[in-house]
Motif scaffolding. Sequence first.
Motif, mmCIF file in Angstrom:
data_model
loop_
_atom_site.group_PDB
_atom_site.id
_atom_site.type_symbol
_atom_site.label_atom_id
_atom_site.label_comp_id
_atom_site.label_asym_id
_atom_site.label_seq_id
_atom_site.Cartn_x
_atom_site.Cartn_y
_atom_site.Cartn_z
ATOM 1 N N SER C 17 0.837 -1.203 0.000
ATOM 2 C CA SER C 17 0.000 0.000 0.000
ATOM 3 C C SER C 17 0.870 1.251 0.000
ATOM 4 O O SER C 17 0.595 2.218 -0.720
ATOM 5 C CB SER C 17 -0.913 0.015 1.221
ATOM 6 O OG SER C 17 -1.872 -0.998 1.117
ATOM 7 N N ALA C 18 1.926 1.229 0.814
ATOM 8 C CA ALA C 18 2.822 2.385 0.877
ATOM 9 C C ALA C 18 3.454 2.635 -0.486
ATOM 10 O O ALA C 18 3.542 3.779 -0.946
ATOM 11 C CB ALA C 18 3.905 2.145 1.930
ATOM 12 N N MET C 19 3.852 1.536 -1.163
ATOM 13 C CA MET C 19 4.447 1.676 -2.492
ATOM 14 C C MET C 19 3.446 2.281 -3.475
ATOM 15 O O MET C 19 3.805 3.102 -4.323
ATOM 16 C CB MET C 19 4.891 0.303 -3.030
ATOM 17 C CG MET C 19 6.013 -0.348 -2.272
ATOM 18 S SD MET C 19 7.560 0.518 -2.432
ATOM 19 C CE MET C 19 7.945 0.119 -4.120
ATOM 20 N N VAL C 20 2.181 1.865 -3.338
ATOM 21 C CA VAL C 20 1.149 2.385 -4.247
ATOM 22 C C VAL C 20 1.006 3.888 -4.065
ATOM 23 O O VAL C 20 0.943 4.645 -5.043
ATOM 24 C CB VAL C 20 -0.196 1.669 -4.010
ATOM 25 C CG1 VAL C 20 -1.311 2.368 -4.779
ATOM 26 C CG2 VAL C 20 -0.113 0.219 -4.442
ATOM 27 N N VAL C 21 0.990 4.339 -2.803
ATOM 28 C CA VAL C 21 0.862 5.775 -2.540
ATOM 29 C C VAL C 21 2.047 6.516 -3.152
ATOM 30 O O VAL C 21 1.886 7.536 -3.837
ATOM 31 C CB VAL C 21 0.787 6.031 -1.014
ATOM 32 C CG1 VAL C 21 0.829 7.522 -0.731
ATOM 33 C CG2 VAL C 21 -0.474 5.416 -0.436
ATOM 34 N N ILE C 22 3.271 5.974 -2.936
ATOM 35 C CA ILE C 22 4.461 6.622 -3.496
ATOM 36 C C ILE C 22 4.382 6.620 -5.022
ATOM 37 O O ILE C 22 4.659 7.634 -5.678
ATOM 38 C CB ILE C 22 5.740 5.897 -3.011
ATOM 39 C CG1 ILE C 22 5.900 6.110 -1.509
ATOM 40 C CG2 ILE C 22 6.972 6.395 -3.763
ATOM 41 C CD1 ILE C 22 6.947 5.252 -0.857
ATOM 42 N N ALA C 23 3.938 5.492 -5.594
ATOM 43 C CA ALA C 23 3.837 5.398 -7.052
ATOM 44 C C ALA C 23 2.858 6.438 -7.582
ATOM 45 O O ALA C 23 3.099 7.056 -8.628
ATOM 46 C CB ALA C 23 3.398 3.995 -7.460
ATOM 47 N N LEU C 24 1.745 6.657 -6.865
ATOM 48 C CA LEU C 24 0.765 7.651 -7.301
ATOM 49 C C LEU C 24 1.390 9.041 -7.306
ATOM 50 O O LEU C 24 1.235 9.808 -8.259
ATOM 51 C CB LEU C 24 -0.461 7.640 -6.376
ATOM 52 C CG LEU C 24 -1.442 6.480 -6.532
ATOM 53 C CD1 LEU C 24 -2.549 6.577 -5.489
ATOM 54 C CD2 LEU C 24 -2.058 6.483 -7.928
ATOM 55 N N ILE C 25 2.123 9.354 -6.223
ATOM 56 C CA ILE C 25 2.720 10.692 -6.100
ATOM 57 C C ILE C 25 3.776 10.893 -7.189
ATOM 58 O O ILE C 25 3.784 11.894 -7.903
ATOM 59 C CB ILE C 25 3.337 10.866 -4.693
ATOM 60 C CG1 ILE C 25 2.225 10.864 -3.638
ATOM 61 C CG2 ILE C 25 4.145 12.160 -4.609
ATOM 62 C CD1 ILE C 25 2.711 10.817 -2.212
#
Lengths: 255, 282, 289
Positions: C17-25
């Motif tokens: 989930s953390a990676m997804v947030v970073i990927a979105l940003i």
Amino acid sequence: MISITNASCVFRHASGREVRALDRISSTIGDGEFVCLLGRSGHGKSTLLRSLAGLNTLTAGEIAVDGRPVKGPGIDRGMVFQEDTVFPWMTVQANVEFGLLAQGIPAAERQGVAREWLDKVGLGRFGDSWPKELSGGMRKRVAIATAFAGGAPILLMDEPFGPLDYVTRRDLQNLLIDLWRSTGRTIIFVTHDIEEALVLAERALVLRAGRIVDDIRVDLTRPRDEEERASPRGIAISKTILGHLELEQHTPGAA
Amino acid sequence: MTDIDATRDAMPVADKATAPARPSPEIWWTLGGIALFFIVWTLGHLVIGRYLPPPWQVIAAAVTHFFDSRYFVGLGLPPGGYWPHLVSTTYTALLGCAVGAVIGTLTGLGSAHSNVIHQITRPIVAILGTVPILVAAPFFLIWFGVSENSKIILVAFYSAVVLHLYALRAVEHLHPSFAESASTLGAGPWMIFHRVSLPGSVPELFGGLRAALGAAWGLAAITELLGTDRGIGRVIITTWGVQDIASMMGGLLLLALIAVIADALLMLARRAATRWMPEGAL
Amino acid sequence: MGAIRRLGAGLRRDWISAMVVIALIVGWEIAGHMAPRSPLRESPIVPPWEFIFGRALTGLSDYWKIEMWAPVPQLGGAQTLLGAVLALVFHSALTLFRLTVGLVLGGLAGVLLGLALSWSSRVRKLVAPSLHLARMCPLLAMIPLFQFWFGATNWAAIVFVAYGVGVIYLIGTVNAVANVPARYIENARVLGASRLRIHRSIILPAILPELFSSVFLTLGLAWSAVIGAEYIGVESGIGRMVIWSEYFSNTGRMALITLVILAYAMASFALCRKLQERVLAWTPKRPGA
């Protein structure tokens, strides 16, 4: 043949406390046996059954069927659950066909086999009904037919008749004995009810605190009616089992 | 097998044949209720005056401008009355809802089955599910133009989030022994997904579909209010501009009517798809 | 220390989930630089982060219109960070005020009217079609109607939010009362309770848990309603800032305000969850709920 070798299973609660549900259990169960697993709730009988089904992973030891270790659910082992697992969104016929469908058997053969098993459990006319149109006892018959139709030589039953009323229960016990005798399959049946074990089992494994504390041959003659169960041998078996189940050393105050 | 015959008599199967032939008193209550609605509306008109036009004026506006209206063309609307706008809004709501529903159902059921999918979708759903989705409408209008695409994408986003949450919850509510039972019968993950999780979730998925579709009309309409070339929202904002409150309420009434009909059809579909459900379970 | 350790454990568990947030940003930033260059300097198609928190942020001071504390760009003043913050705070306060008052008024009115309409089952049946229509009539499409009745004022927004919330509570109350098991009421009647007494002592407590389940639904709805009302007509509030930005395709400002609204919405949901836990602590859990 099922061989259980040093099977152990430890659950860890959210609080961090460890519970030893199975404690180095070893036993063998031969082909065509009818074995009852007896014990009070929380003493490991359901865990053992679920491990046999492959729904639960052992933390140590091994369970093997015909020499092949159990790694997960397989079509060599069928199961009848305590809960009502007849799929409500399928007709009775489709439910009984489900195992055959999963095995990729063609439709015509599937239908034939399913009809045959519905007849055997006395529901021949209910193939097109929805499960909601059946009583609880009839739905248990569907679950039994489904497990047998799947073709598994070993059938695992987890207190399947628990929630039923007494008479329905007796009917289903008789049905199960008939099916067992006519098919020669291995049945492992979990119950906490001594009388049920006396009616059904050839052999009773008694579990306490995750260990097998006794392995009793239930050598009563069939049919196991009221007189037979009240025979000296029947009463002796009852007493032995009851002794294992109830008479724990409870000394108030002693830690 | 004697118990079979005994239980058969007590089975609810027999109820099927006893549907009443004459209209039940319920329908009279409903008709009375509809009459009451119009009576209260008329009374409201008598008290408030021209700010609340009476029902007959609104209905007259809806009927006279339905297919063809020179008046609407005079206001700068494309030729053809309410009709083409209703079609446009309906198309938007249904298509957007359908696309979103398929995506949301798949991601929702997927996250219930796989922790990886759950972890991937969770932050996205948390963001899209919390933010009022219509703040995205101006962005979509810039990115995708003042066309039907903007509306459809907005509705699809919203429906996907709603269906995702409903699907996730539906699988959680489904007793785990169903899937276990299927796996002991030899079913693999795909078969459990499509024969157990999916049909078992259908009742709750219809609940999600109903919520998504109910909101879709409003979302489509507000995107039209903000500026697209057609749609019932366009009629509402244009007639509002000339203070023609009767024509504006006419558009609103027609939109509500379509929403009611779509909802009723959805409920019919639900009844057909969940015949297996025990009575009173929903 | 504890908080850091908890964060660390959470990251280990939810690293995807953390990676997804970073990927979105990061993906947004990359998209911002990859997107075709817009002819207008103030309106990149996808505004990169440094643009959002730089030019777009100070640009918000355009919406500060009071000749106090900060220069007013409309009157030729400079764009200042202070002005931007003041504008954000001013319009946020207005929106939050409308949201809160609308929620409270709508909730109260909805429940009271619902209880009144549930006085007898005949009344209930008679109002059922009107309630169904009220629920099915698309709320956001009704904004112009409310603007027409109440003008482009604070009250228009508040009444609109209250209407949207009220309809949900009204229907929720009527349904909840209909679902109160008849045996409770029969038992009370056998014991000789009056109608009012039954309403106060049995029906009201019995429907409370079901009413609380509508809280999240109405909170989301209230946010949509207040933003919608500010989009169409009401000339202030944080939703109106989005529209002002959109007039000149100031995508950076739109993105910034969207982020602010997201933060408010998340905070309000978190607050609501806290409140619900507190309140439901004394409410008996219904079986199966």
